[in-house]
Motif scaffolding. Structure first.
Motif, short mmCIF file in Angstrom:
data_model
loop_
_atom_site.label_atom_id
_atom_site.label_comp_id
_atom_site.label_asym_id
_atom_site.label_seq_id
_atom_site.Cartn_x
_atom_site.Cartn_y
_atom_site.Cartn_z
N ALA A 85 0.84 -1.20 0.00
CA ALA A 85 0.00 0.00 0.00
C ALA A 85 0.88 1.25 0.00
CB ALA A 85 -0.88 -0.01 1.25
N GLY A 86 0.24 2.41 -0.11
CA GLY A 86 0.96 3.68 0.00
C GLY A 86 1.76 3.97 -1.26
N GLY A 121 -6.01 -7.46 -4.48
CA GLY A 121 -5.47 -7.11 -3.16
C GLY A 121 -5.78 -8.18 -2.13
N LYS A 122 -5.50 -7.87 -0.87
CA LYS A 122 -5.68 -8.83 0.22
C LYS A 122 -6.97 -8.53 0.97
CE LYS A 122 -1.49 -10.47 -0.57
NZ LYS A 122 -0.98 -9.51 -1.55
N ARG A 123 -7.53 -9.56 1.56
CA ARG A 123 -8.79 -9.38 2.30
C ARG A 123 -8.55 -8.85 3.71
NH1 ARG A 123 -12.90 -12.41 -0.02
NH2 ARG A 123 -14.05 -12.67 1.91
N TYR A 124 -7.36 -9.03 4.21
CA TYR A 124 -7.07 -8.52 5.56
C TYR A 124 -5.58 -8.20 5.67
CZ TYR A 124 -6.44 -13.64 6.01
OH TYR A 124 -6.08 -14.95 5.81
N PRO A 125 -5.16 -7.54 6.75
CA PRO A 125 -3.77 -7.10 6.88
C PRO A 125 -2.79 -8.26 6.70
CG PRO A 125 -5.10 -6.18 8.63
CD PRO A 125 -5.98 -7.15 7.91
N THR A 152 -4.96 -3.60 1.20
CA THR A 152 -6.33 -4.09 1.43
C THR A 152 -7.27 -3.09 0.78
OG1 THR A 152 -6.59 -2.80 3.44
CG2 THR A 152 -5.72 -5.04 3.71
N ARG A 153 -8.55 -3.43 0.75
CA ARG A 153 -9.54 -2.52 0.16
C ARG A 153 -9.50 -1.15 0.83
NH1 ARG A 153 -13.24 -1.94 -4.20
NH2 ARG A 153 -13.24 0.28 -3.86
N LYS A 154 -9.32 -1.17 2.15
CA LYS A 154 -9.29 0.09 2.89
C LYS A 154 -8.10 0.95 2.47
CE LYS A 154 -9.12 1.56 7.72
NZ LYS A 154 -9.13 1.09 9.11
#
Ligand code: F6P
Ligand code: MG
Length: 523
Positions: free
Chosen positions: A313-314, A340-344, A351-353
């Motif tokens: 990310a980032g 992407g990934k479903r969780y950290p 992740t989606r977030k």
């Protein structure tokens, strides 16, 4: 007991086992012990041409037995050892600090109590990790990957612990257990212990962020004064430079840069043209030209669907976006799918977030108070354009459960056939980063000269396998695809630059042949 031996001068001596040499007549020897004994082995069987047992034949390959020897935590010579013994407990310790900080910010008792329980589970995980506990099944928390995890544990890792299971599996398992600490809670199911860090590196990447946004905020247009040939050449050069931007964006993953200063990050993220020309020398396995040959025909051939199996990310995601934007604007791709990934996961993975955060912070955020108005505007425009791609479906975010399992991608076609089929419809699948590369290559001690297509097994050879491009800065032990001289190159670097496999200074851009167009059949 004294033993007789034949000395090179033919004199018989007696070895008294205390190191003293005496002559057979009892008087002490006046010269030193024989330096060499030669035996004639004429009656023994002749020497055989013994082949090393590697790689394993495909039918003998399984998650505990990769094609070449696995790296395991107890291998003191490998990065696995440092990671399992030191880095993972440090990362977990920081995750506990982050959660405690969140706890201290809460006011509602039920949420506090719920989070305290998550913290207790993290303490248990820390004890398991530090005490090298056996790997237990994952608790059914309703995630789509529970069955995959527990099947793999039951089939291949019963009785194995953090240090003697293959590093790749043990490391992934730790992140799954960390997720479980929250997924079984009531209020904190989606809590991301790495979120603060992920946001932070982007805001600390000021120079590189604006270097790119000031160049790409305006939609890309070829100059009218150029001939078609010049335009084509210009497009090729931009493609090659942006591929490198996307590649080196991977050198700043958080799990390794925990203690980096802003200056160090800056030098890693430098995106200038001269810098990129110089860094091409550090691409040890370099299929950049073949990659361009593949991509340049997509516009006419199929209209182009390109997939990115994302990594961090980032700042890295921002570089991926710049690259994907170029592919869309030039018409080389009509549609891009991001996975992407479903969780950290592995600290910094998207992740989606994280995806939403980046796009929204670019448009609405106040992250760079010292930036000029022009710089802030460039970021807003880029963000707005990218959000529009998402709205009209040219960019799509997906998150299949398989990406957060301990399986390597050798098992993708068998353990996630729906995902394999989905990827097989793509014209080109980019795999970003070190972990994806480890999973493509089964994270094992393959010689550096092994061709990429061989090292990725069914991802190259299975019917329907898409073309794959791995963009990876080298941050762990497995290195393949360096060409015929690869073993010598690796040997020289081992001698001259110990640590070259984990520094992120070197990279590979490797492209598979793919078997697109072939029918995919599943048993
Ligand atoms: O913990 C080790 C590791 O998995 C290495 O493979 C790599 O250094 C890092 O974590 C993740 O790197 P990336 O984000 O590029 O996959
Ligand atoms: Mg990562």
């Amino acid at each position: 007991m004294a033993e007789a031996a034949l000395a090179t001068n033919g004199t018989k001596h007696i070895d008294n086992s205390d190191g003293a040499i005496a002559q057979a007549n009892g008087s002490p020897a006046t010269y030193s012990a024989p330096s060499r004994v030669t035996l004639h082995l004429g009656h023994l069987p002749s020497k055989k041409d013994i082949k090393a047992p590697w790689p394993r034949t495909p039918s003998r390959v399984d998650p505990n037995n990769p094609p070449w020897p696995a790296y395991r935590g107890y291998h003191e010579y490998s990065f696995a050892h440092a990671t399992m013994g030191v880095r993972l407990p440090t990362i977990l310790g920081k995750a506990i600090d982050d959660t405690s900080r969140t706890l201290n910010e809460q006011s509602a008792e039920d949420k506090i109590v719920d989070l305290v329980e998550s913290l207790e589970r993290m303490d248990t995980l820390m004890a398991d990790l530090s005490g090298n506990a056996k790997l237990r099944p994952i608790i059914d928390d309703g995630e789509g990957d529970v069955a995959l995890w527990n099947k793999e544990i039951a089939k291949y890792f019963q009785g194995k612990d953090f240090m003697n299971a293959p590093w790749l599996f043990a490391e992934a398992y730790k992140y799954r257990r960390l997720h479980e600490c929250f997924s079984v809670s009531k209020y904190w199911k989606d809590y991301d212990v790495f979120y603060r860090q992920k946001c932070d590196t982007f805001s600390r990447s000021t120079d590189a962020v604006f270097e790119l946004s000031m160049r790409f905020a305006e939609p890309f247009k070829q100059s009218e004064n150029m001939s078609d040939k010049e335009k084509a050449e210009n497009e090729r050069l931009m493609f090659l430079e942006l591929t490198q931007v996307c590649l080196w964006g991977n050198s700043t993953d958080l799990s390794l840069l925990i203690n980096m200063t802003e200056e160090q990050i800056k030098s890693l993220q430098s995106t200038g043209g001269d810098h990129l020309a110089a860094t091409e020398k550090n691409i040890l396995g370099n299929h950049l030209n073949q990659l361009w040959e593949t991509v340049k025909v997509l516009r006419e051939k199929t209209g182009g669907r390109i997939d990115f199996v994302l990594d961090n990310a980032g700042f890295e995601l921002y570089c991926d976006f710049v690259y994907a934007d170029f592919l869309i604007q030039t018409g080389l791709a009509k549609q891009i799918r991001f996975h992407g990934k479903r969780y950290p996961w592995f600290v910094s993975d998207v992740t989606r977030k994280d995806w939403d955060w980046l796009l929204n912070t670019m448009v609405y955020g106040h992250l760079f108070p010292k930036a000029s108005e022009a710089e802030r505007e460039s970021l807003r425009r880029l963000g707005a354009r990218w959000k529009q791609y998402e709205k009209d479906g040219r960019w799509q975010y997906e998150q299949h459960p398989f990406w957060c399992t301990g399986y390597t991608f050798w098992d993708l076609h068998s353990e996630a056939p729906d995902l394999f089929l989905h990827l097989s419809r793509s014209d080109l699948v980019y795999f970003k980063g070190d972990l994806n590369h480890r999973k493509l290559t089964y994270d094992c001690a393959a010689p550096a000269s092994v061709p990429f297509d061989i090292s990725i097994g069914p991802m190259a050879s299975a019917a329907g396998a898409p073309k794959i491009c791995s963009l990876r800065t080298i941050k762990s032990d497995v290195v393949v695809g360096l060409g015929d001289d690869g073993d010598a190159i690796a040997e020289r670097l081992d001698k001259e630059e110990p640590g070259w496999k984990i520094s992120g200074k070197y990279a590979v851009v490797l492209l598979s042949e793919g078997r697109p167009g072939e029918k995919v059949r599943f048993a």
